[in-house]
Scaffold this active site. Structure first.
Site, PDB file in Angstrom:
ATOM      1  N   HIS A   4       0.984  -1.325  -0.295  1.00 49.34           N
ATOM      2  CA  HIS A   4       0.099   0.057  -0.038  1.00 49.34           C
ATOM      3  C   HIS A   4       0.862   1.213   0.062  1.00 49.34           C
ATOM      4  O   HIS A   4       1.867   1.137   0.309  1.00 49.34           O
ATOM      5  CB  HIS A   4      -0.235   0.271   1.086  1.00 49.34           C
ATOM      6  CG  HIS A   4      -0.456   0.170   2.764  1.00 49.34           C
ATOM      7  ND1 HIS A   4      -0.265  -0.752   3.681  1.00 49.34           N
ATOM      8  CD2 HIS A   4       0.521   1.621   2.923  1.00 49.34           C
ATOM      9  CE1 HIS A   4       0.542  -0.154   4.684  1.00 49.34           C
ATOM     10  NE2 HIS A   4       0.977   0.649   4.035  1.00 49.34           N
ATOM     11  N   HIS A  53      10.647  -0.560   1.979  1.00 49.75           N
ATOM     12  CA  HIS A  53      11.249   0.655   2.460  1.00 49.75           C
ATOM     13  C   HIS A  53      11.376   1.417   3.886  1.00 49.75           C
ATOM     14  O   HIS A  53      10.340   0.914   4.816  1.00 49.75           O
ATOM     15  CB  HIS A  53       9.519   1.320   1.752  1.00 49.75           C
ATOM     16  CG  HIS A  53       7.625   1.122   3.066  1.00 49.75           C
ATOM     17  ND1 HIS A  53       7.734  -0.045   2.784  1.00 49.75           N
ATOM     18  CD2 HIS A  53       7.495   1.922   3.222  1.00 49.75           C
ATOM     19  CE1 HIS A  53       6.536   0.047   3.482  1.00 49.75           C
ATOM     20  NE2 HIS A  53       6.476   1.424   3.770  1.00 49.75           N
ATOM     21  N   HIS A  98      -2.323   3.566   9.931  1.00 50.43           N
ATOM     22  CA  HIS A  98      -1.037   5.102  10.453  1.00 50.43           C
ATOM     23  C   HIS A  98      -1.266   5.857  11.203  1.00 50.43           C
ATOM     24  O   HIS A  98      -1.389   7.346  10.847  1.00 50.43           O
ATOM     25  CB  HIS A  98      -0.495   5.375   8.775  1.00 50.43           C
ATOM     26  CG  HIS A  98      -0.284   4.067   8.401  1.00 50.43           C
ATOM     27  ND1 HIS A  98      -1.181   2.920   7.588  1.00 50.43           N
ATOM     28  CD2 HIS A  98       1.338   3.188   7.546  1.00 50.43           C
ATOM     29  CE1 HIS A  98      -0.372   2.577   6.642  1.00 50.43           C
ATOM     30  NE2 HIS A  98       1.277   2.228   6.469  1.00 50.43           N
ATOM     31  N   GLU A 151       6.649  -4.409   7.776  1.00 49.42           N
ATOM     32  CA  GLU A 151       4.488  -3.962   7.557  1.00 49.42           C
ATOM     33  C   GLU A 151       4.985  -5.273   7.297  1.00 49.42           C
ATOM     34  O   GLU A 151       3.394  -6.244   6.523  1.00 49.42           O
ATOM     35  CB  GLU A 151       4.204  -3.222   6.444  1.00 49.42           C
ATOM     36  CG  GLU A 151       4.713  -1.613   7.160  1.00 49.42           C
ATOM     37  CD  GLU A 151       3.723  -0.426   6.008  1.00 49.42           C
ATOM     38  OE1 GLU A 151       3.292   0.693   6.894  1.00 49.42           O
ATOM     39  OE2 GLU A 151       3.745  -0.733   4.659  1.00 49.42           O
TER      40      GLU A 151
HETATM   41  C1  DHB Z   1       4.960   4.943   1.819  1.00 54.10           C
HETATM   42  C2  DHB Z   1       4.817   3.666   1.805  1.00 54.10           C
HETATM   43  C3  DHB Z   1       3.491   4.123   3.000  1.00 54.10           C
HETATM   44  O1  DHB Z   1       3.645   2.608   3.432  1.00 54.10           O
HETATM   45  C4  DHB Z   1       3.473   4.311   3.254  1.00 54.10           C
HETATM   46  O2  DHB Z   1       1.724   3.902   5.045  1.00 54.10           O
HETATM   47  C5  DHB Z   1       3.088   5.791   3.649  1.00 54.10           C
HETATM   48  C6  DHB Z   1       3.790   6.830   2.454  1.00 54.10           C
HETATM   49  C7  DHB Z   1       5.350   6.052   0.259  1.00 54.10           C
HETATM   50  O3  DHB Z   1       5.860   5.073   0.028  1.00 54.10           O
HETATM   51  O4  DHB Z   1       5.087   6.940   0.332  1.00 54.10           O
HETATM   52 FE    FE Z   2       2.155   1.876   5.636  1.00 58.35          FE
END
Ligand code: DHB
Ligand code: FE
Length: 286
Positions: free
Chosen positions: A12, A193, A59, A240
């Protein structure tokens, strides 16, 4: 009896929701991302379940840092898109399944997993972006959805092993529900990420693809991977991915049945700051 027919896994990112909502899916940056979900959207139309049990993380939208449940099951009749700072996304409300959710809660809690009961909560991009990716932009979501929120934001997070075991308990719960419903379980979030600190922007294609391989072939072994490896190899938000193990633990092979069929696999870098991974696994007996 209700039964689990398939599991779906997807990353996501809020920007994916914004790209859809603002009509940017055909722009060069976004086109390959959405193209990777076209087959899944067709698959979902052909395999529409009665209920999606959607494992995701909040979040700090429904739960602020004042109150962070490790696992929260949405037992309400409906759930509204959260305002994450730019107003709620223009997507349909989520219609829940209070009877099945209450049944799963009682079954899983008596099966040693202490869930928080959420009768009212808004749902953020963690839940609405996966729905958009699989369902497009309908006026109403095409099935009921039971939101299942997992804490991956504030340490300590549940282990991969605990998530995998919880998936098994969710399968037992669904299979003991006395109505002929088809249920898909979705595991969302990830892949690699990191949004903050000196390593912000970290992506690890090799590790991600190995994770996808092992999720398919060796979920039991994958469930033993400690948090530190997720954070070191896939970045602080890569944690995550433990949520994917909940969905995988609910598949038939884990309970002694046949291996799932891989209906679709997709990987793309980047979407916003994140590596996008996506899998559709079908239980063969279903
Ligand atoms: C991004 C990724 C995430 O999992 C999130 O919760 C908020 C932002 C991103 O890659 O910008
Ligand atoms: Fe996220």
């Amino acid at each position: 009896m209700a039964r689990i027919t398939a599991s779906v896994y997807t990353s996501h990112v809020p920007a994916i929701g914004a790209a859809l909502d603002l009509g940017k899916t055909q722009e060069p940056y976004w086109r390959p991302v959405f193209a990777g979900y076209e087959a899944s959207r067709r698959w979902f139309r052909d395999h529409r379940p009665d209920v999606v049990f959607l494992v995701y993380n909040d979040h700090a939208s429904a739960f602020s840092l004042e109150l962070v449940p490790t696992f929260a099951i949405g037992t309400g009749a409906e759930f509204h898109p959260a305002d994450e700072g730019w107003g709620p996304r223009p997507v349909p409300k989520v219609v829940g399944h209070p009877e099945l959710a209450a049944h799963i809660a009682q079954s899983v809690i008596q099966d040693e997993f202490d869930l928080t009961i959420a009768n009212k909560m808004d749902v953020d991009h963690g839940l609405t972006v996966p729905l958009s990716l699989l369902c497009g932009q309908p006026r109403e979501w095409p099935c009921r959805v039971i939101p299942f929120a997992v804490n991956v934001v504030l340490y300590p997070v549940a282990s991969g092993k605990r998530c995998f075991e919880l998936g098994k308990a969710i399968r037992r719960a669904v299979e003991s529900y006395d109505q002929p419903l088809t249920v898909q379980i979705w595991g969302t979030g990830g892949m690699s990420h990191q949004l903050q600190g000196p390593r912000a922007g970290l992506i690890n294609r090799e590790w991600d693809n190995r994770f996808l391989d092992r999720l398919i072939e060796d979920p039991q072994g994958l469930s033993q991977v400690p948090h530190i490896e997720y954070v070191r190899e896939a970045g602080s938000e890569g944690i995550e991915l433990v949520m994917w193990l909940i969905a995988r633990g609910a598949m038939a092979d884990v309970a002694g049945g046949a291996k799932p069929n891989v209906a679709h696999r997709f990987y793309h870098v980047p979407a916003s700051n994140t590596a996008v991974g996506h899998l559709v696994l079908e239980d063969q007996e279903s």
